[in-house]
Write a protein that holds these residues in place. Structure first.
Motif, PDB file in Angstrom:
ATOM      1  N   ILE A 111       0.837  -1.197   0.000  1.00  0.00           N
ATOM      2  CA  ILE A 111       0.000   0.000   0.000  1.00  0.00           C
ATOM      3  C   ILE A 111       0.873   1.248   0.000  1.00  0.00           C
ATOM      4  O   ILE A 111       1.829   1.352   0.781  1.00  0.00           O
ATOM      5  N   TYR A 112       0.546   2.181  -0.883  1.00  0.00           N
ATOM      6  CA  TYR A 112       1.173   3.499  -0.849  1.00  0.00           C
ATOM      7  C   TYR A 112       0.117   4.527  -0.503  1.00  0.00           C
ATOM      8  O   TYR A 112      -0.944   4.594  -1.132  1.00  0.00           O
ATOM      9  N   ASN A 113       0.410   5.340   0.501  1.00  0.00           N
ATOM     10  CA  ASN A 113      -0.504   6.382   0.960  1.00  0.00           C
ATOM     11  C   ASN A 113       0.267   7.699   0.968  1.00  0.00           C
ATOM     12  O   ASN A 113       1.149   7.904   1.796  1.00  0.00           O
ATOM     13  N   GLY A 114      -0.049   8.571   0.008  1.00  0.00           N
ATOM     14  CA  GLY A 114       0.693   9.818  -0.056  1.00  0.00           C
ATOM     15  C   GLY A 114       0.360  10.649  -1.270  1.00  0.00           C
ATOM     16  O   GLY A 114      -0.721  10.527  -1.855  1.00  0.00           O
ATOM     17  N   GLU A 115       1.327  11.464  -1.671  1.00  0.00           N
ATOM     18  CA  GLU A 115       1.118  12.421  -2.749  1.00  0.00           C
ATOM     19  C   GLU A 115       1.513  11.832  -4.097  1.00  0.00           C
ATOM     20  O   GLU A 115       2.414  10.985  -4.200  1.00  0.00           O
ATOM     21  N   TRP A 116       0.814  12.342  -5.147  1.00  0.00           N
ATOM     22  CA  TRP A 116       1.045  11.899  -6.521  1.00  0.00           C
ATOM     23  C   TRP A 116       1.204  13.096  -7.440  1.00  0.00           C
ATOM     24  O   TRP A 116       0.666  14.174  -7.178  1.00  0.00           O
ATOM     25  N   LEU A 117       1.940  12.863  -8.539  1.00  0.00           N
ATOM     26  CA  LEU A 117       2.069  13.864  -9.590  1.00  0.00           C
ATOM     27  C   LEU A 117       2.173  13.143 -10.929  1.00  0.00           C
ATOM     28  O   LEU A 117       3.068  12.317 -11.123  1.00  0.00           O
ATOM     29  N   SER A 118       1.236  13.409 -11.822  1.00  0.00           N
ATOM     30  CA  SER A 118       1.253  12.808 -13.168  1.00  0.00           C
ATOM     31  C   SER A 118       1.399  11.290 -13.111  1.00  0.00           C
ATOM     32  O   SER A 118       2.265  10.703 -13.760  1.00  0.00           O
ATOM     33  N   HIS A 119       0.575  10.661 -12.278  1.00  0.00           N
ATOM     34  CA  HIS A 119       0.537   9.192 -12.139  1.00  0.00           C
ATOM     35  C   HIS A 119       1.686   8.621 -11.308  1.00  0.00           C
ATOM     36  O   HIS A 119       1.724   7.414 -11.064  1.00  0.00           O
ATOM     37  N   GLY A 123       6.343  13.511  -3.787  1.00  0.00           N
ATOM     38  CA  GLY A 123       6.073  14.314  -2.601  1.00  0.00           C
ATOM     39  C   GLY A 123       6.295  13.470  -1.356  1.00  0.00           C
ATOM     40  O   GLY A 123       7.204  12.634  -1.301  1.00  0.00           O
ATOM     41  N   GLN A 124       5.469  13.663  -0.338  1.00  0.00           N
ATOM     42  CA  GLN A 124       5.579  12.895   0.895  1.00  0.00           C
ATOM     43  C   GLN A 124       4.609  11.717   0.873  1.00  0.00           C
ATOM     44  O   GLN A 124       3.449  11.868   0.485  1.00  0.00           O
ATOM     45  N   GLY A 125       5.107  10.549   1.272  1.00  0.00           N
ATOM     46  CA  GLY A 125       4.233   9.388   1.258  1.00  0.00           C
ATOM     47  C   GLY A 125       4.785   8.232   2.068  1.00  0.00           C
ATOM     48  O   GLY A 125       5.985   8.183   2.379  1.00  0.00           O
ATOM     49  N   THR A 126       3.908   7.288   2.388  1.00  0.00           N
ATOM     50  CA  THR A 126       4.280   6.091   3.139  1.00  0.00           C
ATOM     51  C   THR A 126       3.975   4.853   2.302  1.00  0.00           C
ATOM     52  O   THR A 126       2.870   4.713   1.770  1.00  0.00           O
ATOM     53  N   TYR A 127       4.963   3.977   2.174  1.00  0.00           N
ATOM     54  CA  TYR A 127       4.800   2.721   1.435  1.00  0.00           C
ATOM     55  C   TYR A 127       4.919   1.569   2.426  1.00  0.00           C
ATOM     56  O   TYR A 127       5.930   1.435   3.123  1.00  0.00           O
ATOM     57  N   ILE A 128       3.880   0.724   2.502  1.00  0.00           N
ATOM     58  CA  ILE A 128       3.859  -0.412   3.424  1.00  0.00           C
ATOM     59  C   ILE A 128       4.042  -1.705   2.617  1.00  0.00           C
ATOM     60  O   ILE A 128       3.296  -1.974   1.685  1.00  0.00           O
ATOM     61  N   TYR A 129       5.057  -2.487   2.991  1.00  0.00           N
ATOM     62  CA  TYR A 129       5.342  -3.765   2.334  1.00  0.00           C
ATOM     63  C   TYR A 129       4.524  -4.864   3.022  1.00  0.00           C
ATOM     64  O   TYR A 129       4.722  -5.149   4.208  1.00  0.00           O
ATOM     65  N   HIS A 130       3.618  -5.475   2.286  1.00  0.00           N
ATOM     66  CA  HIS A 130       2.680  -6.431   2.861  1.00  0.00           C
ATOM     67  C   HIS A 130       3.375  -7.647   3.455  1.00  0.00           C
ATOM     68  O   HIS A 130       3.028  -8.114   4.548  1.00  0.00           O
ATOM     69  N   ASP A 131       4.363  -8.204   2.741  1.00  0.00           N
ATOM     70  CA  ASP A 131       4.984  -9.462   3.178  1.00  0.00           C
ATOM     71  C   ASP A 131       5.743  -9.316   4.488  1.00  0.00           C
ATOM     72  O   ASP A 131       5.771 -10.246   5.306  1.00  0.00           O
ATOM     73  N   TYR A 136       8.251   2.408   4.435  1.00  0.00           N
ATOM     74  CA  TYR A 136       9.095   3.580   4.183  1.00  0.00           C
ATOM     75  C   TYR A 136       8.231   4.818   4.322  1.00  0.00           C
ATOM     76  O   TYR A 136       7.137   4.907   3.751  1.00  0.00           O
ATOM     77  N   MET A 137       8.732   5.811   5.054  1.00  0.00           N
ATOM     78  CA  MET A 137       8.049   7.082   5.213  1.00  0.00           C
ATOM     79  C   MET A 137       9.010   8.192   4.821  1.00  0.00           C
ATOM     80  O   MET A 137      10.105   8.291   5.370  1.00  0.00           O
ATOM     81  N   GLY A 138       8.610   9.012   3.845  1.00  0.00           N
ATOM     82  CA  GLY A 138       9.494  10.090   3.453  1.00  0.00           C
ATOM     83  C   GLY A 138       9.203  10.638   2.081  1.00  0.00           C
ATOM     84  O   GLY A 138       8.057  10.622   1.615  1.00  0.00           O
ATOM     85  N   SER A 139      10.247  11.099   1.423  1.00  0.00           N
ATOM     86  CA  SER A 139      10.128  11.833   0.166  1.00  0.00           C
ATOM     87  C   SER A 139      10.199  10.916  -1.050  1.00  0.00           C
ATOM     88  O   SER A 139      10.921   9.914  -1.051  1.00  0.00           O
ATOM     89  N   TRP A 140       9.455  11.315  -2.084  1.00  0.00           N
ATOM     90  CA  TRP A 140       9.457  10.631  -3.369  1.00  0.00           C
ATOM     91  C   TRP A 140       9.622  11.667  -4.474  1.00  0.00           C
ATOM     92  O   TRP A 140       9.121  12.785  -4.366  1.00  0.00           O
ATOM     93  N   ILE A 141      10.317  11.279  -5.544  1.00  0.00           N
ATOM     94  CA  ILE A 141      10.433  12.134  -6.720  1.00  0.00           C
ATOM     95  C   ILE A 141      10.163  11.283  -7.950  1.00  0.00           C
ATOM     96  O   ILE A 141      10.923  10.365  -8.259  1.00  0.00           O
ATOM     97  N   MET A 142       9.046  11.547  -8.607  1.00  0.00           N
ATOM     98  CA  MET A 142       8.627  10.854  -9.827  1.00  0.00           C
ATOM     99  C   MET A 142       8.764   9.340  -9.715  1.00  0.00           C
ATOM    100  O   MET A 142       9.411   8.687 -10.522  1.00  0.00           O
ATOM    101  N   GLY A 143       8.170   8.803  -8.660  1.00  0.00           N
ATOM    102  CA  GLY A 143       8.088   7.352  -8.498  1.00  0.00           C
ATOM    103  C   GLY A 143       9.223   6.710  -7.744  1.00  0.00           C
ATOM    104  O   GLY A 143       9.157   5.517  -7.427  1.00  0.00           O
ATOM    105  N   LYS A 144      10.278   7.459  -7.424  1.00  0.00           N
ATOM    106  CA  LYS A 144      11.432   6.886  -6.745  1.00  0.00           C
ATOM    107  C   LYS A 144      11.619   7.501  -5.360  1.00  0.00           C
ATOM    108  O   LYS A 144      11.277   8.657  -5.126  1.00  0.00           O
ATOM    109  N   ILE A 145      12.179   6.697  -4.453  1.00  0.00           N
ATOM    110  CA  ILE A 145      12.513   7.183  -3.117  1.00  0.00           C
ATOM    111  C   ILE A 145      13.728   8.091  -3.232  1.00  0.00           C
ATOM    112  O   ILE A 145      14.789   7.670  -3.700  1.00  0.00           O
ATOM    113  N   GLU A 146      13.575   9.329  -2.807  1.00  0.00           N
ATOM    114  CA  GLU A 146      14.661  10.297  -2.903  1.00  0.00           C
ATOM    115  C   GLU A 146      14.646  11.212  -1.682  1.00  0.00           C
ATOM    116  O   GLU A 146      13.606  11.456  -1.081  1.00  0.00           O
TER     117      GLU A 146
END
Length: 237
Positions: A111-119, A123-131, A136-146
């Motif tokens: 699950i990803y819960n956060g900001e999006w831009l052009s699909h 921005g800021q978001g949290t990605y939860i790994y199900h397994d 991960y909580m923090g910054s994203w830039i165009m689909g990548k953790i940055e």
């Protein structure tokens, strides 16, 4: 982390297909109505001057479904998109693109819960790994953790900077036992390919260089005002 199942699907093109519902004085679809498109897709909801507008449900013949707000035939506003692979996006849309805040549930349960831009996650978001239930909580830039972020595991967490989905530069491991290890990550690109005919394969190796073990402390940052193409650079103490 991938956007498997996030492709958009063909919309109505050419003939308008069959329609049953309200029309305005000029004969355009206007008000509530139902339509069957030539490609087998269906739409039920509101129209304005011949275009899907306000709220409605669009069902694709491949099993995908969008329920939400529209503007001039485009997904625009708040809505839920159910993809045929079982994934789902619920959140903000702008001109047919995921943009603003939204929650994406992937086929594998991530699950990803956060900001999006052009699909893209941006921005800021949290990605939860199900397994593993890591996140991960923090910054994203165009689909990548940055940039600045925190990778949280069951009994420890890592806080630091990230580049191209991997930790890079200064950071620290914080352990539930009550101590933390400071250090620095180095990213080493390894090129594979023995002959001129081989396409080079570049893999990134991570090397952690520990520096000190201390008691728990606050996680603070220093803002570097030097401009960059990606905005403000954050450096961890």
């Amino acid at each position: 982390m991938s956007d498997v199942g996030s492709e958009e699907f063909d919309d109505e093109k050419g003939s308008l297909g069959e329609y049953e519902g309200d029309r305005n004085e000029t004969g355009e679809r206007h008000g509530e109505g139902k339509s069957v498109l030539p490609n087998g897709d269906t739409y039920e909801g509101a129209y304005k001057n011949g275009k899907r507008s306000s709220r409605g449900t669009y069902k694709f013949k491949n099993g995908a479904r969008y329920i939400g707000e529209w503007y001039r035939n485009l997904k625009h506003g708040q809505g839920v998109f159910y993809y045929p692979d079982g994934s789902k996006y619920e959140g903000s849309w702008l001109d047919d693109l995921r943009q603003g805040h939204g929650v994406y549930t992937y086929p594998n349960g991530d699950i990803y819960n956060g900001e999006w831009l052009s699909h893209q996650r941006h921005g800021q978001g949290t990605y939860i790994y199900h397994d593993t239930n890591s996140q991960y909580m923090g910054s994203w830039i165009m689909g990548k953790i940055e940039s600045a972020g925190e990778l949280i595991h069951l009994n420890h967490r890592y806080q630091g900077n990230f580049v191209n989905n991997n930790p890079s530069g200064p950071g620290k491991y914080v352990f539930n036992s009550g101590c933390e290890q400071h250090g620095e990550y180095f990213q080493i690109d390894q090129v594979k390919g023995d002959t001129d005919q081989d396409e080079p394969i570049i893999t990134t190796l991570l090397k952690w260089k520990p520096k000190a073990v201390t008691k728990l402390s606050h996680w603070t940052t220093v803002i570097d005002t030097v401009s960059s193409d990606q905005g403000v650079v954050e450096e961890f103490l």
